[in-house]
Design a protein around this motif. Structure first.
Motif, short mmCIF file in Angstrom:
data_model
loop_
_atom_site.label_atom_id
_atom_site.label_comp_id
_atom_site.label_asym_id
_atom_site.label_seq_id
_atom_site.Cartn_x
_atom_site.Cartn_y
_atom_site.Cartn_z
N LYS A 5 6.78 21.15 -4.09
CA LYS A 5 7.25 21.59 -5.41
C LYS A 5 8.35 20.68 -5.96
CE LYS A 5 6.02 26.46 -4.84
NZ LYS A 5 6.51 27.85 -4.70
N MET A 6 8.92 19.82 -5.11
CA MET A 6 9.90 18.87 -5.60
C MET A 6 9.21 17.84 -6.50
SD MET A 6 12.20 17.97 -2.23
CE MET A 6 10.84 17.11 -1.43
N SER A 7 9.95 17.36 -7.49
CA SER A 7 9.41 16.26 -8.27
C SER A 7 9.24 15.05 -7.36
CB SER A 7 10.36 15.93 -9.41
OG SER A 7 9.79 14.95 -10.24
N HIS A 8 8.09 14.40 -7.42
CA HIS A 8 7.82 13.30 -6.50
C HIS A 8 6.75 12.36 -7.06
CE1 HIS A 8 4.85 16.44 -5.37
NE2 HIS A 8 4.04 15.42 -5.14
N GLY A 9 6.53 11.29 -6.36
CA GLY A 9 5.48 10.35 -6.71
C GLY A 9 4.23 10.61 -5.89
N ILE A 10 3.08 10.26 -6.45
CA ILE A 10 1.81 10.30 -5.71
C ILE A 10 1.48 8.85 -5.37
CG2 ILE A 10 -0.55 11.14 -5.67
CD1 ILE A 10 0.16 12.70 -8.28
N MET A 11 1.30 8.56 -4.09
CA MET A 11 1.21 7.17 -3.62
C MET A 11 -0.24 6.76 -3.35
SD MET A 11 3.24 5.49 -0.39
CE MET A 11 2.58 6.66 0.80
N PHE A 12 -0.63 5.64 -3.96
CA PHE A 12 -1.96 5.07 -3.76
C PHE A 12 -1.83 3.62 -3.30
CE2 PHE A 12 -2.56 8.41 -6.87
CZ PHE A 12 -3.76 9.00 -6.52
N HIS A 13 -2.81 3.18 -2.53
CA HIS A 13 -2.89 1.78 -2.13
C HIS A 13 -4.28 1.22 -2.49
CE1 HIS A 13 0.62 3.00 0.31
NE2 HIS A 13 0.94 1.73 0.28
N HIS A 14 -5.21 1.32 -1.57
CA HIS A 14 -6.52 0.68 -1.76
C HIS A 14 -7.49 1.59 -2.52
CE1 HIS A 14 -4.72 -1.31 1.72
NE2 HIS A 14 -5.40 -2.37 1.34
N PHE A 15 -8.37 0.92 -3.28
CA PHE A 15 -9.45 1.62 -3.97
C PHE A 15 -10.78 0.98 -3.60
CE2 PHE A 15 -5.84 3.07 -6.27
CZ PHE A 15 -6.20 4.33 -6.76
N CYS A 16 -11.83 1.77 -3.64
CA CYS A 16 -13.16 1.27 -3.28
C CYS A 16 -14.19 1.84 -4.25
CB CYS A 16 -13.51 1.67 -1.84
SG CYS A 16 -13.57 3.46 -1.57
N ASP A 17 -15.31 1.15 -4.34
CA ASP A 17 -16.37 1.60 -5.25
C ASP A 17 -17.61 2.07 -4.52
OD1 ASP A 17 -17.43 -0.75 -4.32
OD2 ASP A 17 -17.46 -1.77 -6.26
N GLY A 18 -17.56 2.11 -3.19
CA GLY A 18 -18.70 2.59 -2.42
C GLY A 18 -19.73 1.53 -2.12
N ASN A 19 -19.55 0.32 -2.64
CA ASN A 19 -20.55 -0.74 -2.44
C ASN A 19 -20.18 -1.73 -1.35
OD1 ASN A 19 -22.19 0.23 -4.54
ND2 ASN A 19 -20.90 -0.81 -6.06
N SER A 20 -18.98 -1.58 -0.77
CA SER A 20 -18.57 -2.52 0.27
C SER A 20 -17.62 -1.85 1.23
CB SER A 20 -17.87 -3.75 -0.36
OG SER A 20 -16.74 -3.33 -1.09
N GLN A 21 -17.43 -2.48 2.39
CA GLN A 21 -16.49 -1.96 3.36
C GLN A 21 -15.06 -2.12 2.85
OE1 GLN A 21 -18.31 -4.37 6.62
NE2 GLN A 21 -17.87 -2.54 7.83
N ASN A 22 -14.23 -1.12 3.10
CA ASN A 22 -12.86 -1.17 2.61
C ASN A 22 -11.91 -0.65 3.67
OD1 ASN A 22 -12.69 -1.82 -0.50
ND2 ASN A 22 -14.57 -0.66 -0.17
N ALA A 23 -10.63 -0.83 3.39
CA ALA A 23 -9.60 -0.40 4.33
C ALA A 23 -9.61 1.10 4.50
CB ALA A 23 -8.23 -0.86 3.83
N ILE A 24 -9.14 1.54 5.67
CA ILE A 24 -9.00 2.96 5.93
C ILE A 24 -8.12 3.58 4.86
CG2 ILE A 24 -7.96 4.63 7.53
CD1 ILE A 24 -8.83 2.76 9.79
N GLY A 25 -8.54 4.74 4.37
CA GLY A 25 -7.76 5.43 3.36
C GLY A 25 -8.03 4.98 1.94
N ALA A 26 -9.00 4.07 1.74
CA ALA A 26 -9.32 3.62 0.39
C ALA A 26 -9.87 4.78 -0.43
CB ALA A 26 -10.33 2.48 0.43
N VAL A 27 -9.54 4.80 -1.72
CA VAL A 27 -9.85 5.91 -2.61
C VAL A 27 -10.83 5.44 -3.68
CG1 VAL A 27 -8.83 7.53 -4.26
CG2 VAL A 27 -7.54 6.84 -2.25
N SER A 28 -11.79 6.27 -4.00
CA SER A 28 -12.73 5.96 -5.06
C SER A 28 -12.17 6.44 -6.40
CB SER A 28 -14.07 6.65 -4.80
OG SER A 28 -13.93 8.06 -4.96
N PRO A 29 -12.69 5.91 -7.51
CA PRO A 29 -12.25 6.42 -8.82
C PRO A 29 -12.45 7.93 -8.95
CG PRO A 29 -13.43 4.36 -9.09
CD PRO A 29 -13.59 4.75 -7.65
N GLU A 30 -13.54 8.44 -8.39
CA GLU A 30 -13.80 9.87 -8.46
C GLU A 30 -12.74 10.67 -7.70
OE1 GLU A 30 -17.21 7.53 -9.43
OE2 GLU A 30 -16.06 7.56 -7.55
#
Length: 325
Positions: free
Chosen positions: A19-44
């Motif tokens: 409930k504290m004001s905070h940041g949401i942290m992102f690093h890697h993104f992936c599109d599902g067409n290639s291998q990516n780092a652990i924890g990579a996030v898709s646009p969806e």
């Protein structure tokens, strides 16, 4: 005295932190067409995170910064942050942010913009694209350490890890991921780690030059983001994984070069920072304050009492795991 840590209390503390004001942290993104780092996030998945918080609770970067510096942030008001200067963020995350009318904090380290490369990120990419799983990479890495280092380094390092609670607070890391980072940062150190990894990359028939292609943004991206009212922030010059262990002079140099690069490209002196790998100390905060940095971010939610250079952040992976339960 043994602290009472029932699940009820732990859950209550976690809810209070969220409930504290905070940041949401992102690093890697992936599109599902290639291998990516652990924890990579898709646009969806980015859209799912936005929906989880609710669009009305996510402030644009400039507004969040102004509210923070004026001490006017309200509970549940959050912002989006992206670390590490990654091209996948511009290609895959930026269109989603624009779809929802959002802007973000982009924390960049400058060495990759000045043709210095970053083996930190290259080796992460190597583990994702040259092995079928992180476990397979970990086994190859540990065998390489065992073969090339003194037996005592290997055996004592493993025992030291077992005795530690290294990165236990990040529950999305597997034990092997935690042990890999322990050897990288605590046992080997940057120079020895990079030498060993260079050898492993060569043994696997690859090269750092090939692996680095297309990994990072360029200066045009930083200028474009600035023109669109995103905020470019500090993340050190070379992204040392143990920045707080550096001397005062070296820490200052890391951030001074980072500032000079961002200001030269964007025309704006950066006033925000995200501590790389959450590594900082009281001396680091004094250095940053003296440089005119006003707002800073940690990489976890575990500090309830914090100053303006230690705002908490929740890793997007934790949010997605919670949503999947």
């Amino acid at each position: 005295m043994v602290r009472w840590t029932s699940y009820v209390k732990v859950d209550a503390e976690k809810e209070m932190r969220m409930k504290m004001s905070h940041g949401i942290m992102f690093h890697h993104f992936c599109d599902g067409n290639s291998q990516n780092a652990i924890g990579a996030v898709s646009p969806e998945q980015l859209e799912e995170v936005i929906a989880t918080y609710g669009l009305d609770n996510i402030l644009p970067a400039v507004e969040w910064f102004e509210q923070a510096t004026n001490d006017n942030l309200k509970d549940n008001q959050v912002c989006i942050t992206l670390d590490d200067s990654l091209r996948s963020q511009v290609e895959l995350a930026l269109p989603v942010l624009e779809k929802y009318g959002l802007t973000a904090f982009w924390f960049i380290y400058s060495s990759v913009f000045e043709e210095q490369g970053s083996k930190f990120e290259i080796f992460r990419h190597f583990s994702a694209v040259c092995f079928e799983s992180f476990d397979q990479f970990f086994d190859a890495f540990m065998n390489h350490v065992k073969k090339n280092e003194r037996s005592s380094v290997f055996s004592e390092g493993r025992q030291a890890f077992i005795d530690s609670r290294h990165l236990k607070e990040y529950n999305f890391y597997s034990d092997k991921e935690r042990e890999y980072r322990y050897f990288r940062d605590k046992i080997l150190g940057r120079e020895k780690f990079e030498t060993l990894m260079d050898g492993l990359v060569t043994e696997c028939g690859s090269s750092c030059d090939d692996l680095s292609k297309g990994l990072w943004m360029d200066n045009n991206d930083l200028l474009d983001l600035t023109k669109k009212d995103h905020i470019i922030g500090l993340h050190s010059y070379s992204h040392p994984t143990e920045l707080s262990s550096l001397s005062h002079v070296d820490q200052r140099d890391e951030y001074q070069k980072n500032i000079e690069h961002i200001e030269k490209v964007t025309g704006r002196r950066p006033k925000v920072v995200a501590h790389p790998v959450n590594s900082y100390g009281p001396g680091t905060l004094k250095i940053l304050g003296a440089m005119g940095v006003e707002i800073g971010f940690r990489s976890n939610m575990f500090k309830i009492d914090f100053g303006p250079l230690e705002y908490p952040r929740e890793d997007c992976v934790n949010i997605m795991q919670k949503n999947s339960v």
